[in-house]
Scaffold this motif. Structure first.
Motif, PDB file in Angstrom:
ATOM      1  N   ARG A 172       0.832  -1.216   0.000  1.00 59.51           N
ATOM      2  CA  ARG A 172       0.000   0.000   0.000  1.00 59.51           C
ATOM      3  C   ARG A 172       0.863   1.261   0.000  1.00 59.51           C
ATOM      4  O   ARG A 172       1.827   1.361   0.763  1.00 59.51           O
ATOM      5  CB  ARG A 172      -0.890  -0.023   1.261  1.00 59.51           C
ATOM      6  CG  ARG A 172      -1.853   1.130   1.342  1.00 59.51           C
ATOM      7  CD  ARG A 172      -2.683   1.008   2.622  1.00 59.51           C
ATOM      8  NE  ARG A 172      -3.471   2.196   2.811  1.00 59.51           N
ATOM      9  CZ  ARG A 172      -4.601   2.453   2.152  1.00 59.51           C
ATOM     10  NH1 ARG A 172      -5.093   1.564   1.286  1.00 59.51           N
ATOM     11  NH2 ARG A 172      -5.263   3.563   2.359  1.00 59.51           N
TER      12      ARG A 172
ATOM     13  N   LEU B 149      -3.224  13.379   5.912  1.00 64.38           N
ATOM     14  CA  LEU B 149      -4.336  12.509   5.532  1.00 64.38           C
ATOM     15  C   LEU B 149      -5.670  13.234   5.590  1.00 64.38           C
ATOM     16  O   LEU B 149      -6.597  12.920   4.860  1.00 64.38           O
ATOM     17  CB  LEU B 149      -4.372  11.288   6.479  1.00 64.38           C
ATOM     18  CG  LEU B 149      -3.189  10.322   6.349  1.00 64.38           C
ATOM     19  CD1 LEU B 149      -3.272   9.261   7.446  1.00 64.38           C
ATOM     20  CD2 LEU B 149      -3.163   9.662   4.988  1.00 64.38           C
ATOM     21  N   ASN B 150      -5.765  14.214   6.485  1.00 61.85           N
ATOM     22  CA  ASN B 150      -7.024  14.984   6.590  1.00 61.85           C
ATOM     23  C   ASN B 150      -7.014  16.191   5.664  1.00 61.85           C
ATOM     24  O   ASN B 150      -7.763  17.137   5.873  1.00 61.85           O
ATOM     25  CB  ASN B 150      -7.249  15.421   8.040  1.00 61.85           C
ATOM     26  CG  ASN B 150      -6.159  16.337   8.534  1.00 61.85           C
ATOM     27  OD1 ASN B 150      -5.103  16.456   7.906  1.00 61.85           O
ATOM     28  ND2 ASN B 150      -6.397  16.987   9.659  1.00 61.85           N
ATOM     29  N   ASP B 151      -6.086  16.191   4.697  1.00 63.01           N
ATOM     30  CA  ASP B 151      -5.944  17.258   3.688  1.00 63.01           C
ATOM     31  C   ASP B 151      -5.406  18.572   4.247  1.00 63.01           C
ATOM     32  O   ASP B 151      -5.451  19.601   3.577  1.00 63.01           O
ATOM     33  CB  ASP B 151      -7.281  17.520   2.963  1.00 63.01           C
ATOM     34  CG  ASP B 151      -7.714  16.324   2.143  1.00 63.01           C
ATOM     35  OD1 ASP B 151      -6.816  15.564   1.711  1.00 63.01           O
ATOM     36  OD2 ASP B 151      -8.926  16.133   1.997  1.00 63.01           O
TER      37      ASP B 151
ATOM     38  N   ILE C  71      -1.291   5.344  11.865  1.00 58.80           N
ATOM     39  CA  ILE C  71      -2.127   6.545  11.655  1.00 58.80           C
ATOM     40  C   ILE C  71      -2.614   7.071  13.004  1.00 58.80           C
ATOM     41  O   ILE C  71      -2.652   8.269  13.234  1.00 58.80           O
ATOM     42  CB  ILE C  71      -3.316   6.202  10.729  1.00 58.80           C
ATOM     43  CG1 ILE C  71      -2.792   5.950   9.313  1.00 58.80           C
ATOM     44  CG2 ILE C  71      -4.349   7.322  10.716  1.00 58.80           C
ATOM     45  CD1 ILE C  71      -3.829   5.424   8.339  1.00 58.80           C
ATOM     46  N   ARG C  72      -2.953   6.109  13.921  1.00 59.22           N
ATOM     47  CA  ARG C  72      -3.450   6.533  15.234  1.00 59.22           C
ATOM     48  C   ARG C  72      -2.336   7.138  16.097  1.00 59.22           C
ATOM     49  O   ARG C  72      -2.599   7.755  17.126  1.00 59.22           O
ATOM     50  CB  ARG C  72      -4.099   5.347  15.959  1.00 59.22           C
ATOM     51  CG  ARG C  72      -5.413   4.953  15.321  1.00 59.22           C
ATOM     52  CD  ARG C  72      -6.153   3.931  16.116  1.00 59.22           C
ATOM     53  NE  ARG C  72      -6.653   4.449  17.379  1.00 59.22           N
ATOM     54  CZ  ARG C  72      -7.495   3.784  18.168  1.00 59.22           C
ATOM     55  NH1 ARG C  72      -7.927   2.574  17.816  1.00 59.22           N
ATOM     56  NH2 ARG C  72      -7.911   4.306  19.292  1.00 59.22           N
TER      57      ARG C  72
ATOM     58  N   TRP D  71       1.818  16.075  11.101  1.00 62.20           N
ATOM     59  CA  TRP D  71       1.817  14.602  11.169  1.00 62.20           C
ATOM     60  C   TRP D  71       0.810  14.027  10.174  1.00 62.20           C
ATOM     61  O   TRP D  71       0.107  14.780   9.501  1.00 62.20           O
ATOM     62  CB  TRP D  71       1.559  14.126  12.589  1.00 62.20           C
ATOM     63  CG  TRP D  71       0.282  14.622  13.229  1.00 62.20           C
ATOM     64  CD1 TRP D  71      -0.974  14.259  12.909  1.00 62.20           C
ATOM     65  CD2 TRP D  71       0.177  15.561  14.288  1.00 62.20           C
ATOM     66  NE1 TRP D  71      -1.882  14.906  13.690  1.00 62.20           N
ATOM     67  CE2 TRP D  71      -1.209  15.712  14.572  1.00 62.20           C
ATOM     68  CE3 TRP D  71       1.096  16.290  15.033  1.00 62.20           C
ATOM     69  CZ2 TRP D  71      -1.677  16.556  15.565  1.00 62.20           C
ATOM     70  CZ3 TRP D  71       0.613  17.125  16.015  1.00 62.20           C
ATOM     71  CH2 TRP D  71      -0.749  17.264  16.285  1.00 62.20           C
ATOM     72  N   GLN D  72       0.813  12.693  10.096  1.00 57.58           N
ATOM     73  CA  GLN D  72      -0.041  11.945   9.139  1.00 57.58           C
ATOM     74  C   GLN D  72       0.192  12.437   7.702  1.00 57.58           C
ATOM     75  O   GLN D  72      -0.741  12.586   6.914  1.00 57.58           O
ATOM     76  CB  GLN D  72      -1.523  12.066   9.526  1.00 57.58           C
ATOM     77  CG  GLN D  72      -1.857  11.355  10.834  1.00 57.58           C
ATOM     78  CD  GLN D  72      -3.303  11.494  11.245  1.00 57.58           C
ATOM     79  OE1 GLN D  72      -3.985  12.448  10.868  1.00 57.58           O
ATOM     80  NE2 GLN D  72      -3.792  10.537  12.032  1.00 57.58           N
TER      81      GLN D  72
ATOM     82  N   LYS E 122       0.053   9.303  14.814  1.00 58.31           N
ATOM     83  CA  LYS E 122       0.574  10.418  14.005  1.00 58.31           C
ATOM     84  C   LYS E 122       1.396   9.977  12.808  1.00 58.31           C
ATOM     85  O   LYS E 122       2.195  10.720  12.267  1.00 58.31           O
ATOM     86  CB  LYS E 122       1.382  11.392  14.868  1.00 58.31           C
ATOM     87  CG  LYS E 122       0.593  11.958  16.027  1.00 58.31           C
ATOM     88  CD  LYS E 122       1.404  12.949  16.826  1.00 58.31           C
ATOM     89  CE  LYS E 122       0.605  13.494  17.979  1.00 58.31           C
ATOM     90  NZ  LYS E 122       0.207  12.521  18.988  1.00 58.31           N
TER      91      LYS E 122
END
Lengths: 166, 608
Positions: free
Chosen positions: A28, A98-100, A128-129, A157-158, A131
């Motif tokens: 992935r 990841l949250n844009d 992901i949990r 992060w992320q 960071k």
């Protein structure tokens, strides 16, 4: 005989250059790099999975951060080697989470100030949990002048996308 | 009254200035403290925490919508890619994790009286329970997909409620912050207002003070100028007065002297004595006033020139002693013969000092003696030199004038020991102070020092330390006059008959310095010394008995020269004496007298 030797050398050079090109990730995709880069592996982007990122030369920082209690060792891939691998031609990076959420960081923050792309915290891959998969960490303990809102804001992060700009 | 008002006003201005300075400092410190408090790291951190909590709660809402949206798009024809469901689930859970930990978590605990954390925990627990369904879908089993979507829909109001609580709390915090900032701003405004008013008041007070100081300086300058004018007027007045009074006074004194030759009786002579003495005293007083005035106005000029030190000193002593009653008070001098024979100094001013000091001693010594001892001083000479002799070497001499009088009063001692001022001080109620003060001022002007004290033995003692200047140190004893004198007297013997031990001691010092031996100084002559006696000096014959006179006669018969004081009590002494000594017993003068006796072959009474 001479021409045969020359042909062998030429073929070996071609193969050696291929070994420096980016392979496609087998798992992935964790990170996509686009923009002003010369080395790509998919649709003018460079994509990486965790295995590829772990193969890059390592850099570490041990520091306190406002988001995790206590001092932790953050390990990740070496930024300069990463930029060399990508053939980065710009001066600024747009990092997208990841949250844009997006923020711009100059390349020199990695090459001069000493920020790293952390993928592991205390030797454990950052999920992901926690960071992950990639977090930007500055050497706050080594350089106290970095302890301000400007650098805390850049510690994104992320991260899963990087766009190289002018 | 006006001066008192000025003093009160000055004190009030000082207090007002101090008060304004205190207010100024306090407001300055308060504004700085307020500024740093408003910009402190802790304030910034709290603000950041509130902003982070809003951001994270909104992110939770967004991620939940995204997750539901993603799940709604799944069906048999559109199965989830590997890891995608878990990815969205982890992303949503990471938002809950961020809201629970760190400073954001601590802050959320108190939102809505604890309701927010209870809702968050409920959401978190419900989402944790969904994990088996997530794994099922991740494995492409979509049988429970609708159930999962429904459950997420069920959680939406809770998430919205949570976001609402966080928003409300943050808004309340923002309002509180704004009010606090407004309050601080108001406070800051008041402080700045006080600061500005205070600064203006301080400026005005300082300007007033500066103006007052300037006026005071101008007045002081005017007063100084007036004082200078007064001093000049005083000098001019004294000079004029001295000049005007001098002539008629001289005439009075000379007329009284002339009158003395007109066959007056004793009573009339005594009246003339009083007139002459008073006239002379008046003349000296005027002169002293004039000198003091010149010193005070820096107009007194010293006259440095070469002089024969010993000769001039003896002249001064003799002049001062002439005014005394020799029957009551005897004057003796001793001069250290190692002093320079020739020296450069202001002879007239040294004469004036010695005259005044001896004159003062006479006035406080009804009977006894006054001794004057002049010798080298151990005090270091000053750097100062007379303008005509800039490179000349210097020495210090010491003149000690000691009397057997009533001593010096404490008030005069205090006046003479107080620091010298440019202005003439207030004298004690004693007219003789003026002369003493003048002596001290003159000594100071010549870079010397005059001190005085009353010894335990009685009387008073004045010590004058004075610099003298000389090119070559030729001692007095090697000078032309003294050399022959010392040579002729050396190794000759002299006996001293004197009732006072201290006078006898001083006479022995005189004789020894001239080379004479003094085998005996006594009050009575009980026996004749074995050695040849060249000279006999009788200072006081009050104790001499018949045996003493028999022995004296024997000594005279064997060639001893007898010199006696002219004021002796017994006629037998005068009958025996070869010479009678009148006036002060001066050191070198006595030497010359003895030397003359030795060289003149006559036995007759002769006064020196």
């Amino acid at each position: 005989m001479q021409s045969l030797k020359f042909c062998l050398i030429f073929i070996s050079l071609i193969f050696s250059s291929v070994s420096y090109s980016l392979e496609l990730p087998s798992t992935r995709t964790l990170l996509t790099v686009s923009g002003l880069i010369s080395n790509t592996n998919k649709d003018s982007n460079a994509i990486f999975d965790r295995y590829m990122l772990d193969q890059l030369p390592r850099s570490s920082i041990s520091t306190h951060t406002p988001w995790n209690e206590g001092k932790h060792t953050y390990t990740g891939f070496n930024a300069q080697e990463f930029f060399d691998l990508l053939g980065v031609e710009g001066e600024n990076l747009s990092l997208i989470a990841l949250n844009d959420y997006m923020i711009d960081i100059p390349v020199k923050d990695f090459t001069e100030v000493g920020a790293i792309f952390a993928t592991h915290m205390d030797g454990v891959p950052m999920t992901i949990r926690n960071k992950g998969p990639i977090m930007i960490v500055y050497p706050f303990d080594d350089k106290p002048k970095l302890k301000n809102e400007s650098y805390y804001g850049k510690s994104i992060w992320q991260v899963n996308q990087i766009v190289v700009n002018q | 009254m006006k001066g008192l008002t000025k003093d009160v006003r000055s004190i009030m201005m000082k207090r007002l200035t101090s008060f304004l300075l205190v207010i100024f400092s306090c407001t300055l410190i308060a504004s700085v403290v307020l500024y740093f408090l408003a910009n402190s790291n802790s304030t910034k951190h709290v603000r950041t925490t509130y902003e982070s909590s809003i951001w994270s709660s909104l992110q939770l809402q967004v991620q939940s919508y995204r997750f539901v949206d993603y799940l709604k798009r799944l069906d048999k024809d559109n199965p989830p890619a590997a890891g995608d469901v878990l990815f969205y689930y982890d992303l949503l859970m990471s938002r809950i994790d961020l809201l629970k930990v760190g400073s954001v978590g601590n802050r959320i605990h108190y939102y809505g009286d604890g309701r927010s954390i209870r809702i968050l925990n409920f959401i978190s627990a419900e989402l944790e329970l969904l994990q088996p369904n997530i794994v099922q879908i991740e494995n492409n089993d979509l049988s429970n997909l609708d159930k999962l979507i429904n459950k997420l829909h069920f959680l939406e109001p809770q998430i919205n409620k949570f976001v609402s609580l966080v928003n409300q709390s943050s808004r309340a915090y923002s309002v509180e912050q704004r009010e606090q900032i407004l309050e601080e701003f108001q406070l800051f405004k008041y402080i700045m207002l006080i600061f500005i008013i205070n600064a203006i008041a301080l400026f005005l007070v300082l300007m007033t003070n500066i103006r007052s100081t300037r006026i005071a300086v101008m007045k002081a300058k005017e007063a100084e100028h007036q004082i200078e004018n007064i001093a000049q007027d005083k000098t001019h007045f004294l000079a004029t007065m001295s000049h005007e009074i001098n002539t008629p006074l001289d005439r009075v004194i000379n007329m009284s002297k002339l009158l003395r030759t007109k066959g007056l009786n004793n009573e009339q002579c005594q009246i003339l004595d009083t007139i002459e003495d008073s006239g002379t005293l008046l003349l000296n007083l005027i002169k002293d006033f004039s000198d003091l005035s010149d010193i005070a106005s820096d107009n007194l000029v010293l006259d440095y020139a070469p002089f024969s030190l010993a000769h001039e000193l003896e002249k001064s002593i003799k002049f001062a002693a002439m005014r005394s009653n020799p029957k009551a008070v005897r004057v003796l001098s001793y001069i250290d013969l190692t002093l320079p024979d020739q020296a450069i100094y202001d002879n007239s001013r040294l004469h004036q000092i010695i005259y005044n000091l001896i004159d003062n001693s006479f006035k406080f010594t009804p009977s006894g003696h006054i001794s004057i001892v002049v010798r080298m001083s151990q005090t270091k000479a000053p750097q100062w030199r007379p303008s005509l002799y800039p490179e000349i070497p210097a020495s210090m001499i010491q003149v000690v004038i000691k009397d057997t009088g009533i001593g010096i009063s404490d008030s005069i001692l205090e006046m003479l020991q107080s620091p010298l001022d440019s202005q003439v001080p207030n004298f004690p109620e004693n007219k003789y102070c003026l002369g003493l003060y003048l002596c001290r001022a003159l000594a100071h002007l010549m870079h010397g020092e005059l001190s005085c004290h009353s010894p335990e033995s009685g009387g008073s003692e004045f010590i004058l330390e004075l610099p003298i200047f000389h090119h070559q140190i030729t001692p007095i004893q090697e000078g032309k006059a003294a050399q022959a004198l010392v040579k002729s007297l050396t190794n000759k013997n002299m006996i001293i008959l004197e009732a006072s031990d201290s006078v006898a001691h001083l006479m022995a010092m005189q004789a020894n310095a001239l080379g004479l031996n003094t085998p005996l100084h006594t009050q009575i002559l009980n026996q004749i010394p074995e050695q040849k006696i060249h000279y006999i000096y009788i200072g006081d014959d009050s104790m001499l008995d018949d045996l003493s006179y028999i022995n004296l006669q024997k000594l005279v018969n064997t060639g001893s020269q007898l010199v006696a004081d002219s004021n002796l009590s017994q006629n037998r002494t005068k009958a025996l004496a070869h010479a009678l000594y009148k006036g002060p017993l001066l050191h070198l003068n006595m030497g010359h007298a003895l030397n003359e006796l030795a060289h003149q072959d006559f036995i007759s009474s002769q006064a020196y």
